[in-house]
Design an enzyme around this catalytic site. Structure first.
Site, PDB file in Angstrom:
ATOM      1  N   ASP A 290      -7.595  -4.468  13.990  1.00 44.85           N
ATOM      2  CA  ASP A 290      -7.765  -3.280  13.386  1.00 44.85           C
ATOM      3  C   ASP A 290      -7.183  -3.299  12.512  1.00 44.85           C
ATOM      4  O   ASP A 290      -5.291  -3.208  12.455  1.00 44.85           O
ATOM      5  CB  ASP A 290      -6.490  -3.458  14.340  1.00 44.85           C
ATOM      6  CG  ASP A 290      -6.263  -1.573  14.214  1.00 44.85           C
ATOM      7  OD1 ASP A 290      -5.057  -1.043  14.979  1.00 44.85           O
ATOM      8  OD2 ASP A 290      -6.722  -0.815  13.824  1.00 44.85           O
ATOM      9  N   SER A 291      -7.718  -3.256  10.888  1.00 42.23           N
ATOM     10  CA  SER A 291      -6.658  -3.684  10.120  1.00 42.23           C
ATOM     11  C   SER A 291      -7.811  -2.868   9.106  1.00 42.23           C
ATOM     12  O   SER A 291      -8.221  -1.918   9.771  1.00 42.23           O
ATOM     13  CB  SER A 291      -7.810  -4.976   9.159  1.00 42.23           C
ATOM     14  OG  SER A 291      -8.873  -4.908   9.181  1.00 42.23           O
TER      15      SER A 291
ATOM     16  N   GLN B  62       0.874  -1.113   0.176  1.00 47.04           N
ATOM     17  CA  GLN B  62      -0.421  -0.120  -0.273  1.00 47.04           C
ATOM     18  C   GLN B  62       0.930   1.014   0.080  1.00 47.04           C
ATOM     19  O   GLN B  62       1.939   1.260   0.168  1.00 47.04           O
ATOM     20  CB  GLN B  62      -0.947   0.049   0.941  1.00 47.04           C
ATOM     21  CG  GLN B  62      -0.045  -0.347   2.755  1.00 47.04           C
ATOM     22  CD  GLN B  62      -1.273  -0.902   3.587  1.00 47.04           C
ATOM     23  OE1 GLN B  62      -2.592  -0.558   3.922  1.00 47.04           O
ATOM     24  NE2 GLN B  62      -0.233  -0.890   4.496  1.00 47.04           N
TER      25      GLN B  62
ATOM     26  N   ASP C 156       0.099   0.094  13.646  1.00 52.65           N
ATOM     27  CA  ASP C 156       1.131   1.840  14.030  1.00 52.65           C
ATOM     28  C   ASP C 156       0.869   1.754  15.355  1.00 52.65           C
ATOM     29  O   ASP C 156       1.438   2.262  16.076  1.00 52.65           O
ATOM     30  CB  ASP C 156       0.073   2.758  13.896  1.00 52.65           C
ATOM     31  CG  ASP C 156      -1.554   2.028  13.956  1.00 52.65           C
ATOM     32  OD1 ASP C 156      -2.217   1.815  13.299  1.00 52.65           O
ATOM     33  OD2 ASP C 156      -1.823   1.637  15.290  1.00 52.65           O
TER      34      ASP C 156
ATOM     35  N   GLU D 149       1.394  -8.035  11.379  1.00 53.99           N
ATOM     36  CA  GLU D 149       0.695  -6.770  10.832  1.00 53.99           C
ATOM     37  C   GLU D 149       1.783  -7.944   9.509  1.00 53.99           C
ATOM     38  O   GLU D 149       2.747  -8.397   9.182  1.00 53.99           O
ATOM     39  CB  GLU D 149       1.750  -5.732  11.533  1.00 53.99           C
ATOM     40  CG  GLU D 149       1.960  -4.452  10.412  1.00 53.99           C
ATOM     41  CD  GLU D 149       0.554  -4.146   9.681  1.00 53.99           C
ATOM     42  OE1 GLU D 149       0.017  -3.741  10.383  1.00 53.99           O
ATOM     43  OE2 GLU D 149       0.369  -4.581   8.883  1.00 53.99           O
TER      44      GLU D 149
ATOM     45  N   ASP E 258     -10.547  -0.985   6.484  1.00 53.92           N
ATOM     46  CA  ASP E 258     -11.301  -0.596   6.306  1.00 53.92           C
ATOM     47  C   ASP E 258     -11.623  -1.773   5.308  1.00 53.92           C
ATOM     48  O   ASP E 258     -11.298  -2.607   4.909  1.00 53.92           O
ATOM     49  CB  ASP E 258     -12.185  -0.097   6.070  1.00 53.92           C
ATOM     50  CG  ASP E 258     -12.447   1.433   6.853  1.00 53.92           C
ATOM     51  OD1 ASP E 258     -12.460   2.901   5.795  1.00 53.92           O
ATOM     52  OD2 ASP E 258     -12.045   1.183   8.195  1.00 53.92           O
TER      53      ASP E 258
ATOM     54  N   ASP F   6       0.601 -12.544   7.552  1.00 53.15           N
ATOM     55  CA  ASP F   6      -0.609 -12.328   6.750  1.00 53.15           C
ATOM     56  C   ASP F   6      -1.231 -13.454   8.071  1.00 53.15           C
ATOM     57  O   ASP F   6      -1.284 -14.134   8.684  1.00 53.15           O
ATOM     58  CB  ASP F   6      -0.996 -13.131   5.800  1.00 53.15           C
ATOM     59  CG  ASP F   6      -2.274 -13.158   5.332  1.00 53.15           C
ATOM     60  OD1 ASP F   6      -2.815 -13.019   4.198  1.00 53.15           O
ATOM     61  OD2 ASP F   6      -3.077 -12.713   6.051  1.00 53.15           O
ATOM     62  N   GLY F   7      -2.885 -11.966   8.843  1.00 53.48           N
ATOM     63  CA  GLY F   7      -3.084 -12.404   9.593  1.00 53.48           C
ATOM     64  C   GLY F   7      -4.214 -13.828   9.234  1.00 53.48           C
ATOM     65  O   GLY F   7      -4.369 -14.691  10.428  1.00 53.48           O
TER      66      GLY F   7
ATOM     67  N   HIS G 182      -8.800   3.785  19.525  1.00 54.13           N
ATOM     68  CA  HIS G 182      -7.405   3.004  19.662  1.00 54.13           C
ATOM     69  C   HIS G 182      -8.365   2.500  21.445  1.00 54.13           C
ATOM     70  O   HIS G 182      -8.581   1.302  21.577  1.00 54.13           O
ATOM     71  CB  HIS G 182      -6.016   2.635  19.762  1.00 54.13           C
ATOM     72  CG  HIS G 182      -5.979   3.369  18.543  1.00 54.13           C
ATOM     73  ND1 HIS G 182      -4.900   4.431  17.846  1.00 54.13           N
ATOM     74  CD2 HIS G 182      -5.416   2.102  18.061  1.00 54.13           C
ATOM     75  CE1 HIS G 182      -4.673   4.076  17.150  1.00 54.13           C
ATOM     76  NE2 HIS G 182      -4.965   2.598  16.898  1.00 54.13           N
TER      77      HIS G 182
HETATM   78  N1  SAM Z   1      -6.618   2.402  12.080  1.00 54.00           N
HETATM   79  C1  SAM Z   1      -7.516   2.086  10.573  1.00 54.00           C
HETATM   80  C2  SAM Z   1      -8.768   2.403  10.786  1.00 54.00           C
HETATM   81  O1  SAM Z   1      -9.237   3.191  10.502  1.00 54.00           O
HETATM   82  O2  SAM Z   1      -9.309   1.871   9.469  1.00 54.00           O
HETATM   83  C3  SAM Z   1      -6.342   0.770  10.805  1.00 54.00           C
HETATM   84  C4  SAM Z   1      -5.198   0.405  11.326  1.00 54.00           C
HETATM   85  S1  SAM Z   1      -3.540  -0.261  10.427  1.00 54.00           S
HETATM   86  C5  SAM Z   1      -3.125   0.809  10.702  1.00 54.00           C
HETATM   87  C6  SAM Z   1      -4.770  -1.841   9.920  1.00 54.00           C
HETATM   88  C7  SAM Z   1      -3.559  -2.363   9.014  1.00 54.00           C
HETATM   89  O3  SAM Z   1      -3.541  -3.618   8.875  1.00 54.00           O
HETATM   90  C8  SAM Z   1      -2.816  -1.836   7.956  1.00 54.00           C
HETATM   91  O4  SAM Z   1      -1.378  -1.764   8.857  1.00 54.00           O
HETATM   92  C9  SAM Z   1      -2.381  -3.572   7.036  1.00 54.00           C
HETATM   93  O5  SAM Z   1      -1.176  -3.870   6.506  1.00 54.00           O
HETATM   94  C10 SAM Z   1      -2.225  -4.577   8.412  1.00 54.00           C
HETATM   95  N2  SAM Z   1      -3.241  -5.968   7.470  1.00 54.00           N
HETATM   96  C11 SAM Z   1      -4.125  -5.588   6.569  1.00 54.00           C
HETATM   97  N3  SAM Z   1      -4.568  -6.508   6.317  1.00 54.00           N
HETATM   98  C12 SAM Z   1      -3.712  -7.780   7.017  1.00 54.00           C
HETATM   99  C13 SAM Z   1      -3.980  -8.830   6.864  1.00 54.00           C
HETATM  100  N4  SAM Z   1      -4.166 -10.059   6.117  1.00 54.00           N
HETATM  101  N5  SAM Z   1      -2.894  -9.167   8.156  1.00 54.00           N
HETATM  102  C14 SAM Z   1      -2.346  -8.053   8.830  1.00 54.00           C
HETATM  103  N6  SAM Z   1      -2.332  -7.105   9.116  1.00 54.00           N
HETATM  104  C15 SAM Z   1      -2.908  -6.705   7.764  1.00 54.00           C
END
Ligand code: SAM
Length: 287
Positions: free
Chosen positions: A166-167, A42, A97, A116, A169, A148-149, A73
């Site tokens: 916390d991914s 991204q 973050d 993450e 949207d 990957d989660g 959070h």
């Molecule tokens: N606060 C944000 C919001 O309101 O949308 C979301 C927080 S955080 C920055 C979202 C994180 O989820 C990103 O850093 C992204 O890389 C991570 N992410 C997305 N898909 C994922 C997956 N399959 N496994 C692990 N992390 C993932």
């Protein structure tokens, strides 16, 4: 009409989600560009703004601002962990973050996994968003895993007391699979018998978020939705569903929450036992 100096400023305009109709734009006046780059997953941008402190964007979408990230959070983490009698092992999927990890570590947990997928997010957050993670990444209870989660979760059965998603949207490219039934069943499998799951599902009125919550209600026996207005996501209130395997979330009383809040010596800016209950009250039309 007051003359607006809109053109004299530089604005960070939040884009729309893929496939979304462009009917709303949110603009944040920029003071200074702090970082801009791309990981293999991204684009990542960080700006100092004139009204929202430091802002963090992924793929052009606001992830947080230092002005009101505590609301997000705290409401993502504490309703889940406070519903649990004694959360010891917690997993956060996403949240690179460090904000959710910081909140989890306020509880007397033994292990706090943060999984993450994008290592660049963690590196950039550590460097440019120090007020988010503070010492969370260095805490001896933290276990930071870059993967990957969706794959990580399959390795655990009956292990975590709380799992927090916390991914990005639900309708974004990055996170869509994290809201499908198959993944939520894997989450259920990785939870202990009285485990609790929470997620952020975008704007309360967002259809993708609603679909994600319908799947959660199908997979988990108990469910409660919380909401909070986060100024950096100005279109609508934000949604924080909580789901549980054994604890009937509607039976959690203010007395129980106050006792746990005091016993665990938690300090928060927005969450409180009263807010825990108030944030799950919705207008009749919402039902
Ligand atoms: N606060 C944000 C919001 O309101 O949308 C979301 C927080 S955080 C920055 C979202 C994180 O989820 C990103 O850093 C992204 O890389 C991570 N992410 C997305 N898909 C994922 C997956 N399959 N496994 C692990 N992390 C993932």
């Amino acid at each position: 009409m007051r003359k607006i100096s809109i053109l004299k400023k530089t604005w960070a305009i939040e884009g729309c989600l893929p496939g979304e109709k462009e009917v709303f734009l949110a603009g944040f006046a920029i003071k200074k560009k702090i970082y801009t780059g791309k990981s293999k997953y991204q684009s990542i941008d960080i700006f100092d703004t004139q009204g929202y402190g430091r802002m963090f964007f992924l793929d052009g979408l606001v992830q947080l601002s230092t002005k009101d990230e505590a609301v997000y959070h705290e409401m993502l983490v504490h309703p889940a962990l406070m519903n649990h009698p004694s959360p010891k092992r917690v997993l956060i999927i996403g949240g690179g973050d460090g904000g959710a990890l910081r909140e989890v570590l306020k509880h007397p947990v033994k292990e706090a996994f943060l999984v993450e997928i994008d290592e660049k997010v963690i590196q950039v957050a550590k460097k440019y968003l120090p007020t988010l993670c503070r010492s969370a990444f260095q805490d001896k209870r933290s276990k930071i895993v870059v993967t990957d989660g969706i794959e990580f979760i399959l390795k655990y059965k009956n292990y975590f007391d709380c799992i927090i998603l916390d991914s990005n949207d639900p309708d974004g490219i990055m996170a869509a699979k994290l809201f499908e039934e198959k993944f939520l069943r894997a989450v259920k499998n990785a939870l202990t018998k009285d485990g609790i799951f929470s997620a952020q599902t975008g704007y309360i009125s967002d259809t993708f978020g609603m679909k994600a919550r319908i799947v959660m209600k199908k997979v988990f026996p108990f469910y409660e939705l919380h909401r909070a207005f986060v100024g950096s996501f100005p279109r609508d209130e934000h949604s924080f569903p909580v789901a549980s395997l054994k604890v009937n979330l509607k039976n959690i009383t203010k007395t129980v929450l106050e006792k746990r809040y005091k016993q665990r010596k938690i300090s928060t800016l927005y969450y409180s036992p009263a807010m825990h209950l108030a944030s799950s009250v919705f207008p009749p039309s919402f039902k």
